[in-house]
Each structure stands twice: as C-alpha cells, then as structure tokens.
Write a protein that holds these residues in place. Structure first.
Motif, PDB file in Angstrom:
ATOM      1  N   UNK A 302       0.764  -1.110   0.040  1.00  0.00           N
ATOM      2  CA  UNK A 302      -0.052   0.021  -0.047  1.00  0.00           C
ATOM      3  C   UNK A 302       0.950   1.289   0.044  1.00  0.00           C
ATOM      4  N   UNK A 303       0.865   2.083  -1.239  1.00  0.00           N
ATOM      5  CA  UNK A 303       1.756   3.108  -1.291  1.00  0.00           C
ATOM      6  C   UNK A 303       1.239   4.597  -0.190  1.00  0.00           C
ATOM      7  N   UNK A 304       0.187   4.691   0.210  1.00  0.00           N
ATOM      8  CA  UNK A 304      -0.306   5.606   1.001  1.00  0.00           C
ATOM      9  C   UNK A 304      -0.991   4.980   2.181  1.00  0.00           C
ATOM     10  N   UNK A 305      -0.698   4.185   3.201  1.00  0.00           N
ATOM     11  CA  UNK A 305      -1.378   3.823   4.178  1.00  0.00           C
ATOM     12  C   UNK A 305      -2.211   4.773   5.207  1.00  0.00           C
ATOM     13  N   UNK A 306      -1.414   6.106   5.231  1.00  0.00           N
ATOM     14  CA  UNK A 306      -2.175   6.851   5.855  1.00  0.00           C
ATOM     15  C   UNK A 306      -3.586   7.553   5.212  1.00  0.00           C
ATOM     16  N   UNK A 307      -3.833   7.244   4.034  1.00  0.00           N
ATOM     17  CA  UNK A 307      -5.071   7.626   3.418  1.00  0.00           C
ATOM     18  C   UNK A 307      -6.112   6.603   3.317  1.00  0.00           C
ATOM     19  N   UNK A 308      -5.820   5.421   4.057  1.00  0.00           N
ATOM     20  CA  UNK A 308      -6.972   4.479   4.198  1.00  0.00           C
ATOM     21  C   UNK A 308      -7.974   4.742   5.195  1.00  0.00           C
ATOM     22  N   UNK A 309      -9.106   4.576   4.981  1.00  0.00           N
ATOM     23  CA  UNK A 309     -10.137   5.068   6.182  1.00  0.00           C
ATOM     24  C   UNK A 309      -9.848   4.221   7.374  1.00  0.00           C
ATOM     25  N   UNK A 310     -10.288   5.114   8.274  1.00  0.00           N
ATOM     26  CA  UNK A 310      -9.951   4.739   9.616  1.00  0.00           C
ATOM     27  C   UNK A 310     -10.346   3.270   9.890  1.00  0.00           C
ATOM     28  N   UNK A 311     -11.663   3.140   9.560  1.00  0.00           N
ATOM     29  CA  UNK A 311     -12.271   1.691  10.092  1.00  0.00           C
ATOM     30  C   UNK A 311     -11.685   0.517   9.381  1.00  0.00           C
ATOM     31  N   UNK A 312     -11.252   0.653   7.994  1.00  0.00           N
ATOM     32  CA  UNK A 312     -10.805  -0.415   7.380  1.00  0.00           C
ATOM     33  C   UNK A 312      -9.397  -0.608   7.634  1.00  0.00           C
ATOM     34  N   UNK A 313      -8.604   0.500   8.132  1.00  0.00           N
ATOM     35  CA  UNK A 313      -7.157   0.387   8.433  1.00  0.00           C
ATOM     36  C   UNK A 313      -7.215  -0.401   9.893  1.00  0.00           C
ATOM     37  N   UNK A 314      -8.235  -0.088  10.811  1.00  0.00           N
ATOM     38  CA  UNK A 314      -8.439  -0.913  11.957  1.00  0.00           C
ATOM     39  C   UNK A 314      -8.778  -2.217  11.928  1.00  0.00           C
ATOM     40  N   UNK A 315      -9.633  -2.612  11.005  1.00  0.00           N
ATOM     41  CA  UNK A 315      -9.920  -3.799  10.668  1.00  0.00           C
ATOM     42  C   UNK A 315      -8.852  -4.615  10.188  1.00  0.00           C
ATOM     43  N   UNK A 316      -7.960  -4.122   9.255  1.00  0.00           N
ATOM     44  CA  UNK A 316      -6.851  -4.700   8.603  1.00  0.00           C
ATOM     45  C   UNK A 316      -5.953  -5.279  10.066  1.00  0.00           C
ATOM     46  N   UNK A 317      -5.784  -4.323  10.796  1.00  0.00           N
ATOM     47  CA  UNK A 317      -4.881  -4.268  12.171  1.00  0.00           C
ATOM     48  C   UNK A 317      -5.362  -5.507  12.895  1.00  0.00           C
ATOM     49  N   UNK A 318      -6.774  -5.394  13.136  1.00  0.00           N
ATOM     50  CA  UNK A 318      -7.119  -6.708  14.127  1.00  0.00           C
ATOM     51  C   UNK A 318      -7.163  -7.861  13.521  1.00  0.00           C
ATOM     52  N   UNK A 319      -7.448  -7.930  12.038  1.00  0.00           N
ATOM     53  CA  UNK A 319      -7.039  -9.355  11.369  1.00  0.00           C
ATOM     54  C   UNK A 319      -5.774  -9.814  11.553  1.00  0.00           C
ATOM     55  N   UNK A 320      -4.558  -8.913  11.233  1.00  0.00           N
ATOM     56  CA  UNK A 320      -3.180  -9.265  11.534  1.00  0.00           C
ATOM     57  C   UNK A 320      -2.972  -9.803  12.869  1.00  0.00           C
ATOM     58  N   UNK A 321      -3.330  -8.935  13.697  1.00  0.00           N
ATOM     59  CA  UNK A 321      -3.080  -9.318  15.165  1.00  0.00           C
ATOM     60  C   UNK A 321      -3.533 -10.482  15.579  1.00  0.00           C
ATOM     61  N   UNK A 322      -5.014 -10.958  15.105  1.00  0.00           N
ATOM     62  CA  UNK A 322      -5.511 -12.021  15.436  1.00  0.00           C
ATOM     63  C   UNK A 322      -4.742 -13.212  14.761  1.00  0.00           C
ATOM     64  N   UNK A 323      -4.400 -13.133  13.519  1.00  0.00           N
ATOM     65  CA  UNK A 323      -3.981 -14.083  12.893  1.00  0.00           C
ATOM     66  C   UNK A 323      -2.520 -14.515  13.456  1.00  0.00           C
ATOM     67  N   UNK A 324      -1.439 -13.362  13.890  1.00  0.00           N
ATOM     68  CA  UNK A 324      -0.142 -13.571  14.566  1.00  0.00           C
ATOM     69  C   UNK A 324      -0.544 -14.198  15.935  1.00  0.00           C
ATOM     70  N   UNK A 325      -1.414 -13.697  16.620  1.00  0.00           N
ATOM     71  CA  UNK A 325      -1.949 -14.474  17.761  1.00  0.00           C
ATOM     72  C   UNK A 325      -2.126 -16.094  17.420  1.00  0.00           C
ATOM     73  N   UNK A 326      -2.911 -16.372  16.512  1.00  0.00           N
ATOM     74  CA  UNK A 326      -3.150 -17.845  16.171  1.00  0.00           C
ATOM     75  C   UNK A 326      -1.951 -18.568  15.823  1.00  0.00           C
TER      76      UNK A 326
END
Length: 406
Positions: A302-326
């Motif tokens: 992603x070339x401009x991660x700061x431009x991503x919608x806040x809700x979408x970026x937060x969902x991506x973060x939570x998905x990565x967090x849960x997958x790393x935990x698993x």
C-alpha cells in the motif's frame, strides 16, 4: 396465542372484540352500582311520564292503569339483567313496549345498553325491529293528546338517539382499549430494542476484548513458558523475555482500560481517549511480534497507508493481530507471511499464511471464537473474509475490505 388474544390484535374494522364490562362481573363495582341505579331511575322517570299520560285519559279504566304500573315497575327492575342478557332483554322490552307504553323507558335503556355491550350486527338487528315496532304502539294504545304521526316521529327519534349514543360509547371504549394495547406493545418493543442493543453492545465489547487482549496474553503465555522450561537460559535472553512480559502486561492493562471505558458514561473517564490502531500501526505490530521471537515476513504494497479509511485500517490491524496470535499458539517456530495490497477504488486485501509446525509443541488452548469475530468484523466493514487449512498443512486467512476512490 388464543383466539381472543388474536382478535385483540385485529383492527376494529376487521373485528369487534369483546370489551371490558361486556359480560356481567361476578362482583359489581361501585361504578356498576352507580350506573345501574342511574339507568333504573331514568327508565322509571320516563315510565312515570307515560303512566301520567295514560292516567290523564278519562276513558282508561283503573285496572289498566294498575296493570301498566306493575308492568312498568317490572320492566325497570329487569334492567338489572342488562349486562348478563342484553340482547334478550332488549328484544323482550321492545315487544312489551308495543302494548305497554309505560315500558318505553326501560326499552330505551335496554337498547342503549345493547349498543354499548354488544357488537354492531346484533345492535342493528334489534334496533331495526324496534323501529318497525314504533308505528304499532300508537295503533294499539293511541294517545288522545298526541297525533299518530307525532308519536311515530318522537318514538323513532328516541330509539335512534339511544342506539347512536350507545354505539358512540362503545366506539370510545374500543379506542381506549386500542390505545392501551398500542402503549403496551410500544413498551414491549422498546424493552426488546433495549435488550437487543445491550446484547449487541456486549457482543461488540466481547469481540473487541478478545481481539485486543488475546494477542497480549498469548505473548505473556509464550514467554512465561519459555522462562519455565529454560531456567538456565542466558541472562540477556531472560531479561529480554521479562521485558516482553512487562511490556505486554502493560499494554494489556491499557487495552483493558480502553475497553472498560466504553462501558462508562460520558464524563466518567478522567483520561483522554487512547488512539485506535490504523493501517500505519501495522509495522509496529510486526516489530512487536518479531521482538517476541516470531518470524514474520511483511509485504506491505500500500503506497499511502495514511490515506486508508480509519475503520478499514483498524480492521486490517485486528485481522493481522488475531492471525499472528493464532500462529503463535498453533504453529510456533514457523514463519508467518503477511501481505497487504490495494488502494483507493480497488479496496484493501490482507492475506496471512503460515506453514504447518515442524517440531512438537505444547498447545495453547483456544475457543475458536477469534476467526468468527474476524469474519463479523470484515462483514460489518463491508467486505468478506475466508480462512482454512492449506494443502501443506498450514493455515491461511484472506480478507478483502472496501476503500472508496477519492
């Protein structure tokens, strides 16, 4: 639901439900006594006026006057049965009033009571019979002081007045009952909506707590287990593990305060709101996992991660967090690959995969709710999530989320 309850839910145009007071009560209330006494006195007053007109006629025998008096009194006393048998009483008094003018008052009260306590159909039938009987009474018992036409018009007017007044009272009672039912139904619906909102809030808080705290607590479990099974580890390694435990515990407490803050009312918290994770926080999450000893390969296109919608970026973060935990719980020692692609207009795609674990390990128990929560998160964000085992025995998660153009 019983038949009576079902009829209560129907509008008055489709059904005429039984109203309170339509049937005689086993025990009369004070209001019932007052109404019955007023009805009796009203019928008696009209009967006395008719009796006075009969007695004024010099051609009427005293025996006829006596019989009229007795019959009129009996008709007035019969009004005490108007709630129990309104139809039968109205028909009987209508027939009786044809030959006994003194019973006219009781007949009018009976017609009024019939219109109040019974539906429209029997009221119209009995009322039509009473109107047809009006011309008969002046023919059998003519009043020398009043003409035939005047007697008929006056009788029709009184009967229509009694019926219309009674139907008006019944319509008002139906309106009151309908309003009460609507109020009870509105209260029930409001309680149901409140319970549903509370349930949804609890589910959201539970999902957030699982996604946030599972990552931290897994780090604590892994490093505490390492310290337990490697007491002879070098001091530097022990110090690094202790530092991760300390930092993870601190972060877990911070996350827990943040989630509990959702349960508090506005103004109850004395701290500022903690910033929510976004797509730019993904690098820090990967560094934290690497510091904990995981092998993580990040491919962020992603070339401009700061431009991503806040809700979408937060969902991506939570998905990565849960997958790393698993992966840390179910495939320790393997290299986890995190790939993030996309941009405005084409959406965001995150894929997390890990191969099958090679060495045996002590499994950390899991509930399986994490992936369910991730699926719900992706769906609520307007996207979708797929997960499942791979051909080589590993596991892969792939989610696609919207990123509007412009």
């Amino acid at each position: 639901m019983t038949r009576t309850e079902y009829r209560w839910l129907l509008p008055s145009a489709m059904a005429d439900p039984e109203l309170p007071g339509d049937r005689a009560r086993a025990r009369r209330t004070v209001r019932d006594w007052v109404v019955d006494i007023v009805a009796f006195l009203s019928a008696a007053f009209i009967g006395m006026l008719a009796l006075a007109a009969v007695d004024a006629d010099e051609t009427t025998a005293d025996v006829v006057v006596f019989v009229d008096s007795v019959v009129g009194a009996a008709a007035c006393c019969a009004l005490w049965l108007r709630r129990r048998w309104p139809v039968g009483l109205a028909v009987s008094l209508t027939v009786l009033s044809v030959v006994e003018p003194v019973a006219a008052g009781a007949m009018l009260v009976a017609l009024f009571s019939l219109a109040v306590h019974r539906p429209l159909k029997p009221t119209l039938i009995v009322g039509a019979g009473a109107l047809l009987a009006v011309p008969v009474q002046p023919l059998l018992r003519p009043d020398p002081q009043t003409g035939f036409l005047v007697s008929v018009l006056f009788g029709v007017m009184l009967i229509l007045l009694a019926l219309s007044w009674g139907m008006g009272v019944r319509s008002r009672r139906q309106l009151v009952v309908t309003l009460h039912e609507r109020a009870h139904r509105a209260e029930a619906e409001a309680e149901l909506r409140a319970e549903q909102a509370q349930r949804l809030a609890r589910e959201a808080i539970a999902r957030e707590m699982h996604d946030v705290l599972a990552h931290r607590l897994t780090l604590l479990s892994v490093h505490a287990g390492a310290l337990e099974f490697r007491p002879d580890a070098p001091a530097a390694q022990i110090g690094r593990a202790a530092g991760v435990i300390r930092d993870s515990a601190h972060e877990a407490l911070q996350d827990l305060r943040e989630i509990i803050g959702v349960l508090r009312g506005p103004g109850d918290t004395d701290e500022g709101e903690r910033p929510q994770p976004t797509l730019t926080s993904l690098d820090a999450l990967i560094d934290e996992s690497r510091l904990a000893g995981m092998k993580v390969a990040l491919d962020n296109r992603v070339t401009d991660p700061q431009g991503a919608p806040a809700a979408t970026g937060r969902t991506v973060y939570r998905i990565a967090q849960e997958c790393l935990t698993n992966a840390r719980k179910h495939a320790p020692g393997t290299e986890v690959t995190v790939t993030v692609t996309g941009g405005p207009g084409e959406g965001l795609t995150i894929a997390v995969a890990n191969p099958a674990p090679v060495e045996p390990f002590e499994r950390v128990p899991g509930s399986g709710q994490g992936l369910i929560g991730l699926t719900e998160r992706a769906t609520l964000a307007g996207g979708g999530l797929e997960h499942g085992p791979t051909k080589d025995g590993g596991f892969a998660v792939r989610a696609r989320l919207p990123w509007p153009a412009g």
